[in-house]
Design an enzyme around this catalytic site. Sequence first.
Site, mmCIF file in Angstrom:
data_model
loop_
_atom_site.group_PDB
_atom_site.id
_atom_site.type_symbol
_atom_site.label_atom_id
_atom_site.label_comp_id
_atom_site.label_asym_id
_atom_site.label_seq_id
_atom_site.Cartn_x
_atom_site.Cartn_y
_atom_site.Cartn_z
ATOM 1 N N GLY A 78 0.819 -1.157 -0.172
ATOM 2 C CA GLY A 78 0.080 -0.042 0.069
ATOM 3 C C GLY A 78 0.860 0.963 -0.065
ATOM 4 O O GLY A 78 1.910 1.186 0.670
ATOM 5 N N ALA A 79 0.295 2.130 -0.645
ATOM 6 C CA ALA A 79 1.187 3.583 -0.764
ATOM 7 C C ALA A 79 1.315 4.272 0.521
ATOM 8 O O ALA A 79 2.357 4.653 0.953
ATOM 9 C CB ALA A 79 0.300 4.711 -1.507
ATOM 10 N N ASP A 80 0.327 4.118 1.605
ATOM 11 C CA ASP A 80 0.399 4.495 2.862
ATOM 12 C C ASP A 80 1.646 3.681 3.791
ATOM 13 O O ASP A 80 2.547 4.655 4.422
ATOM 14 C CB ASP A 80 -0.854 4.561 3.663
ATOM 15 C CG ASP A 80 -1.308 2.896 3.917
ATOM 16 O OD1 ASP A 80 -1.024 2.145 2.771
ATOM 17 O OD2 ASP A 80 -2.432 2.908 4.652
ATOM 18 N N THR A 94 -8.027 2.061 9.844
ATOM 19 C CA THR A 94 -9.156 1.151 9.628
ATOM 20 C C THR A 94 -8.750 -0.325 10.215
ATOM 21 O O THR A 94 -9.242 -1.126 10.817
ATOM 22 C CB THR A 94 -9.642 1.276 8.171
ATOM 23 O OG1 THR A 94 -10.248 2.548 7.917
ATOM 24 C CG2 THR A 94 -11.150 0.355 8.446
#
Length: 255
Positions: free
Chosen positions: A107-109, A132
Amino acid sequence: MILAIDIGNTNIVVGCIDENEIYFTERLSTVRTKTELEYAVDLKTILDIYHIKKTEIEGCIISSVVPQITNIAKLAVEKILKKKVMVLGPGIKTGLNILMDNPGQLGADLVADAVAASNNYPAPLIVIDMGTATTVSVLNDKKQYIGGMILPGVGLSLDALTSRASQLGGIGIEAPKHLIGKNTTECMKSGIIYSSAASLDGIVERIEEELGTEATVVATGGLAKKIIPYCKKKITLDEELLLKGLLIIYEKNNK
């Protein structure tokens, strides 16, 4: 100064940052039905609140784990700034060596978190992002991303508990007065807070066992400040970690 935006499943984090200062961070609800114009109005309102003129903003970088919103947000920013927006993804230089089966799935995050952590803290590193979902990223002593974990977030766990138990009403995520609860609400709060803290302590301990050494542990994300103070392991809380990573990546691609 740049505008940095992280689009998560529950919240969109918006901030203005440069090498010397983080001017603000704000959160918007992630609404998949909003239009480009609606997001543009939201972003312009935030900039107006902090008295930041669009001429002061050099550019923008977006990280996103919600593909259906990514382009809408990009167009919204371009509508306001009249400048090209960088989206963290394939073709963007990060400087991060990802030793995963499929690096493109990361994931980019998590990429932004890892980039910031590797630039600001000593390795090996364990990076915890509590949103989340709660994600755990592990960087070895060479600052290579070697893998991690994904587990249900604190909010998801609480929602599951209250939705399946009819006698348990909705509660907030804050520490109770007593570890050993004296009423149903206290019992639920204690269970959520301390089970989450104990889970992180145990995860860190087991990862360090597999690494064969102690690691620097850094936590970020919207729910981290609710849980980290109750952990027994030494965990550094860095709420702006992701924005710092986005700034580093932006500058790396704009030299």
